[in-house]
Design an enzyme around this catalytic site. Structure first.
Site, short mmCIF file in Angstrom:
data_model
loop_
_atom_site.label_atom_id
_atom_site.label_comp_id
_atom_site.label_asym_id
_atom_site.label_seq_id
_atom_site.Cartn_x
_atom_site.Cartn_y
_atom_site.Cartn_z
N GLU A 51 16.32 22.41 86.39
CA GLU A 51 16.89 23.47 87.25
C GLU A 51 16.38 24.83 86.81
OE1 GLU A 51 18.15 24.14 89.84
OE2 GLU A 51 19.89 22.97 90.42
N ASP A 52 16.33 25.74 87.76
CA ASP A 52 16.01 27.13 87.40
C ASP A 52 17.24 27.83 86.86
OD1 ASP A 52 16.97 26.77 89.99
OD2 ASP A 52 16.17 28.67 90.70
N ASP A 111 24.80 27.95 87.72
CA ASP A 111 25.68 29.07 88.03
C ASP A 111 27.11 28.52 88.04
OD1 ASP A 111 26.81 31.32 89.19
OD2 ASP A 111 25.29 31.57 90.70
N PHE A 133 22.27 39.52 89.30
CA PHE A 133 21.49 38.83 90.32
C PHE A 133 20.01 38.88 89.96
CE2 PHE A 133 19.58 37.54 94.17
CZ PHE A 133 20.52 36.73 94.78
N ARG A 184 10.13 34.89 95.04
CA ARG A 184 9.94 33.69 94.21
C ARG A 184 8.65 33.76 93.41
NH1 ARG A 184 13.79 29.73 95.72
NH2 ARG A 184 14.29 29.66 97.94
C1 PRP Z 1 20.28 27.56 93.08
C2 PRP Z 1 19.72 26.86 91.86
C3 PRP Z 1 20.62 25.69 91.70
C4 PRP Z 1 21.93 26.17 92.24
C5 PRP Z 1 22.82 26.52 91.10
O1 PRP Z 1 19.72 26.98 94.21
O2 PRP Z 1 18.40 26.50 92.02
O3 PRP Z 1 20.16 24.57 92.43
O4 PRP Z 1 21.69 27.34 93.03
O5 PRP Z 1 24.02 27.02 91.56
P1 PRP Z 1 25.42 26.35 91.21
O6 PRP Z 1 25.44 26.06 89.75
O7 PRP Z 1 26.39 27.44 91.61
O8 PRP Z 1 25.58 25.13 92.05
P2 PRP Z 1 19.84 27.64 95.65
O9 PRP Z 1 21.00 27.03 96.38
O10 PRP Z 1 19.83 29.13 95.55
O11 PRP Z 1 18.54 27.11 96.38
P3 PRP Z 1 16.99 27.40 96.05
O12 PRP Z 1 16.71 26.78 94.68
O13 PRP Z 1 16.25 26.72 97.14
O14 PRP Z 1 16.78 28.90 96.03
#
Ligand code: PRP
Length: 177
Positions: free
Chosen positions: A96-97, A100, A149, A162
């Site tokens: 994961e990136d 949150d 953010f 990105r």
């Molecule tokens: C982000 C990130 C995780 C998720 C984490 O994805 O890459 O998958 O949110 O958030 P959480 O812990 O609150 O569930 P996002 O929905 O922004 O999609 P993306 O990676 O396509 O930008």
């Protein structure tokens, strides 16, 4: 790009990924190690992390959508792109990136554990522990960060930024109308 500041430089990111790769290589001496990246944000971290790991890896992707960006602990999550292969009996590292609220990963781990991997762990570049709504056991964390953010290095704001090499903080005036 206006109203932003570098939060983690390309050099800091690459240095930390090298350390994470060393640790993961040590922890998984035998391959294949299945790296499952969650689209889209994790694509760049995956590309660098897999090159930092000496153990033979396999690369897979999953897509997850969550309804409403103001996520709650009851937030609905669904799989929009599933794996192309079985992970049964294999060591799996979910890449994961950012973690949150933890809603995405707690749902996803539940889905993947039903597929009987030999082991499953999480590697994330960024972790925002203050925002956690669901407990998630994250084995490999690049950086713990405050509730700011951040964009760049795969992370977006409305699909922009990105491709930045650094991770930057977007100032509040840009994020909130
Ligand atoms: C982000 C990130 C995780 C998720 C984490 O994805 O890459 O998958 O949110 O958030 P959480 O812990 O609150 O569930 P996002 O929905 O922004 O999609 P993306 O990676 O396509 O930008």
């Amino acid at each position: 790009m206006a109203s932003s500041r570098v939060f983690l430089s390309e050099q800091q990111i690459q240095q930390r990924i090298a350390e994470m790769g060393e640790q993961i290589s040590h922890d998984y001496p035998d391959g294949p190690l299945y790296l499952i990246a969650i689209l889209k944000g994790a694509f760049m971290f995956l590309a660098d992390l897999t090159r930092a790991i000496k153990t033979p890896t396999r690369i897979e992707f999953m897509g997850i959508s969550s309804y409403g960006k103001g996520k709650t602990s009851s937030g609905e999550v669904k799989v929009t792109k599933d794996l192309d292969v079985s992970i049964e009996g294999n060591n799996v590292l979910v890449v994961e990136d950012i973690v949150d609220s933890g809603v995405t990963l707690s749902y996803l781990l539940n889905v993947l554990e039903q597929r009987k991997p030999k082991s499953i762990r999480i590697a994330t570049l960024l972790d925002k522990p203050e925002r956690r709504l669901r407990p998630v056991d994250v084995a490999y964390v690049g950086f713990q960060i405050p509730d700011e953010f951040v964009v760049g290095y795969g992370l977006d704001y409305a699909e922009d930024y990105r491709n930045l090499r650094d991770i930057c903080v977007l100032e509040q005036s840009v994020v909130a109308p």
